[in-house]
Design a protein around this motif. Structure first.
Motif, PDB file in Angstrom:
ATOM      1  N   LEU A 229       9.504 -19.968 -56.182  1.00 17.03           N
ATOM      2  CA  LEU A 229       9.199 -20.036 -54.700  1.00 17.03           C
ATOM      3  C   LEU A 229       9.676 -21.178 -54.213  1.00 17.03           C
ATOM      4  O   LEU A 229      10.355 -21.325 -52.791  1.00 17.03           O
ATOM      5  N   MET A 230       9.720 -22.281 -55.030  1.00 21.47           N
ATOM      6  CA  MET A 230      10.548 -23.611 -54.362  1.00 21.47           C
ATOM      7  C   MET A 230      11.801 -23.396 -54.143  1.00 21.47           C
ATOM      8  O   MET A 230      12.466 -24.034 -53.508  1.00 21.47           O
ATOM      9  N   GLN A 231      12.362 -22.876 -55.234  1.00 18.25           N
ATOM     10  CA  GLN A 231      14.067 -22.308 -55.054  1.00 18.25           C
ATOM     11  C   GLN A 231      14.350 -21.538 -53.779  1.00 18.25           C
ATOM     12  O   GLN A 231      15.338 -21.920 -53.146  1.00 18.25           O
ATOM     13  N   MET A 232      13.341 -20.857 -53.475  1.00 11.75           N
ATOM     14  CA  MET A 232      13.596 -20.074 -52.211  1.00 11.75           C
ATOM     15  C   MET A 232      13.482 -20.977 -51.019  1.00 11.75           C
ATOM     16  O   MET A 232      14.261 -20.750 -50.069  1.00 11.75           O
ATOM     17  N   ALA A 233      12.417 -22.068 -50.909  1.00 12.76           N
ATOM     18  CA  ALA A 233      12.167 -22.617 -49.753  1.00 12.76           C
ATOM     19  C   ALA A 233      13.162 -23.806 -49.749  1.00 12.76           C
ATOM     20  O   ALA A 233      12.994 -24.688 -48.717  1.00 12.76           O
ATOM     21  N   THR A 234      13.955 -24.185 -50.516  1.00 19.61           N
ATOM     22  CA  THR A 234      14.949 -25.296 -50.436  1.00 19.61           C
ATOM     23  C   THR A 234      16.404 -24.896 -50.588  1.00 19.61           C
ATOM     24  O   THR A 234      17.070 -24.587 -49.565  1.00 19.61           O
ATOM     25  N   PHE A 235      17.032 -24.522 -51.810  1.00 18.45           N
ATOM     26  CA  PHE A 235      18.399 -24.015 -51.989  1.00 18.45           C
ATOM     27  C   PHE A 235      18.680 -22.911 -51.015  1.00 18.45           C
ATOM     28  O   PHE A 235      19.806 -22.939 -50.274  1.00 18.45           O
ATOM     29  N   SER A 236      17.685 -21.999 -51.005  1.00 17.50           N
ATOM     30  CA  SER A 236      17.996 -20.590 -50.447  1.00 17.50           C
ATOM     31  C   SER A 236      18.059 -20.971 -48.802  1.00 17.50           C
ATOM     32  O   SER A 236      18.770 -20.214 -48.173  1.00 17.50           O
ATOM     33  N   ILE A 237      17.069 -21.564 -48.475  1.00 15.51           N
ATOM     34  CA  ILE A 237      17.021 -22.126 -46.891  1.00 15.51           C
ATOM     35  C   ILE A 237      18.278 -22.776 -46.504  1.00 15.51           C
ATOM     36  O   ILE A 237      18.798 -22.510 -45.382  1.00 15.51           O
ATOM     37  N   SER A 238      18.756 -23.730 -47.578  1.00  9.67           N
ATOM     38  CA  SER A 238      20.035 -24.656 -47.124  1.00  9.67           C
ATOM     39  C   SER A 238      21.137 -23.794 -46.945  1.00  9.67           C
ATOM     40  O   SER A 238      21.878 -23.914 -45.753  1.00  9.67           O
ATOM     41  N   LEU A 239      21.176 -22.459 -47.733  1.00  7.13           N
ATOM     42  CA  LEU A 239      22.438 -21.564 -47.408  1.00  7.13           C
ATOM     43  C   LEU A 239      22.116 -20.806 -46.369  1.00  7.13           C
ATOM     44  O   LEU A 239      22.938 -20.508 -45.709  1.00  7.13           O
ATOM     45  N   VAL A 240      20.960 -20.293 -46.003  1.00 11.60           N
ATOM     46  CA  VAL A 240      20.666 -19.563 -44.869  1.00 11.60           C
ATOM     47  C   VAL A 240      20.925 -20.387 -43.418  1.00 11.60           C
ATOM     48  O   VAL A 240      21.592 -19.888 -42.629  1.00 11.60           O
ATOM     49  N   VAL A 241      20.338 -21.476 -43.454  1.00 13.47           N
ATOM     50  CA  VAL A 241      20.606 -22.394 -42.345  1.00 13.47           C
ATOM     51  C   VAL A 241      22.126 -22.724 -42.092  1.00 13.47           C
ATOM     52  O   VAL A 241      22.619 -22.678 -40.910  1.00 13.47           O
TER      53      VAL A 241
END
Length: 409
Positions: A229-241
């Motif tokens: 979940l932390m990976q979702m809220a960090t790396f994944s958000i960076s790619l989405v943004v």
């Protein structure tokens, strides 16, 4: 069995790798970083070429987007099987094969004669990049065990960001010089060069010797899912943004496309610094404290874009907050995943990464859908910032504490 108690986690990370001097540890980490740079270039090497490829083969933007989906789908799908293979056979042999696999995928892209061939080669390449990630992370985890582990893992993660960000800047220039086919040949050459360096220079690193334990226990471990979940809220958000902020800057703030692209790439490029920095901070800061600080930075950055009118200065500051916050937790997440299951470190780190990639596959189209429904990106950034706060409030308090150095979380 998993290593869940704090003292056990500290013990698992405390033993230095057998047979490696400090100098050889540095060489091992450097080789891991070279691998990370070479394979991660494939995340984004097609993106700047989308207009040229669409003209060449006559496909639309939706199909262009599928090239990204294709590589990340198989990249995610290989996290668990790739981790299992790495844990069984060792990183050195498996990584050599995976790098050659990536090189062959790029060779296929360079000689593609139709869109479906491009997509098939991108899917093929994603299988190799998936194995490269778990193999590289596992190798660094074993090579730099001890007090240097978090910083070493941060440098490995920063090299991933460097590769993905570098090609965004370099590919357009190479395309103007030599055409789109040459850019894929160069990407393949990078992977092949990394494979040669790996074969010649990468030290043999002994495994931890820990019993692998049951696969199902690892797969269902709540602590790994919380890290996911932390990976979702960090790396994944960076790619989405990173995928959408350029569009928002050009459409809403009317920033020139070249300038907007440079600002958008900061979301990824800041990870080059923030991932190693997060590893260094982890030696002096509790894991929960680090995670909370990072998630609050991401949330604040996202909420800046919710304001009715955003000028260029605040938008740039928001991108810096998001990019920095997304990078800081990386080393702590994957070092902890490996420490929890030292006998299955590759598979454990692969599971965390796989969970995070789900957010990339679902989040990017969701942001676009919300923007289409509302006519602005405000709702999208409310959702992204709200998700970061949700993870901060519900998941982080459940992550086990430990005491790095003299300071507890």
């Amino acid at each position: 069995m998993s290593v869940l108690q704090d003292s056990q986690v500290s013990s698992a990370a405390a033993h230095a790798p057998v047979g490696l001097t400090a100098a050889r540890q540095n060489v091992a980490v450097l080789c891991g970083c070279i691998v990370a740079f070479a394979y991660s270039a494939n995340y984004t090497n097609h993106a700047p070429l989308a207009p040229a490829l669409m003209r060449e083969f006559g496909f639309n933007q939706a199909l262009a987007g599928l090239l990204t989906t294709g590589i990340f789908a198989t990249h995610a799908g290989m996290q668990l099987p790739g981790g299992y293979i790495v844990d069984r056979l060792g990183s050195k042999r498996v990584l050599l094969f995976a790098l050659v696999w990536v090189a062959l995928g790029n060779l296929g892209m360079a000689f593609a004669g139709a869109y479906w061939q491009l997509l098939a080669c991108k899917i093929f390449t994603g299988m190799g990049t998936g194995v490269c990630f778990v193999g590289g992370a596992r190798y660094v985890h074993n090579a730099a065990a001890g007090p240097r582990l978090h910083t070493a893992q941060g440098f490995f993660g920063g090299s991933i960001q460097l590769g993905a960000g570098f090609v965004i800047l370099a590919v357009p220039r190479l395309y103007l010089l030599a055409g789109w086919r040459a850019t894929f040949l160069v990407s393949g050459g990078m992977a092949l060069t990394a494979a040669i360096i790996w074969l010649i220079a990468a030290p043999d690193v002994a495994a931890t010797g820990a019993a692998p334990g049951r696969f199902t226990e690892m797969l269902l471990a709540p602590q790994l899912w919380l890290l996911g979940l932390m990976q979702m809220a960090t790396f994944s958000i960076s790619l989405v943004v990173g995928s959408w902020v350029v569009v928002m800057l050009t459409k809403v703030l009317h920033v020139p496309a070249t300038r907007a692209g440079l600002i958008g790439s900061l979301v990824l490029l800041l990870g080059i610094v923030s991932r190693p920095l997060g590893g260094a901070l982890r030696r002096h800061m509790g894991i929960r404290t680090l995670f909370v600080m990072s998630l609050l930075m991401i949330a604040v950055g996202c909420f800046v874009f919710v304001a009715p009118s955003v000028s260029f200065g605040p938008a740039l500051m928001a991108v810096i907050l998001i990019g920095t916050g997304c990078g800081l937790p990386y080393a702590a997440m994957f070092s902890r995943a490996g420490a929890l299951f030292p006998g299955r470190a590759g598979t454990a780190m692969g599971l965390v990464n796989m969970i995070g990639i789900v957010m990339i596959l679902a989040g990017a189209p969701l942001v676009g859908h919300l923007a289409d429904l509302t006519g602005t990106f405000r709702a999208s950034f409310v959702a992204l910032g709200g998700f970061a706060l949700l993870v901060c409030a519900t998941a982080v308090p459940l992550i086990h504490c430990d005491e790095p150095g003299a300071r507890a979380s």
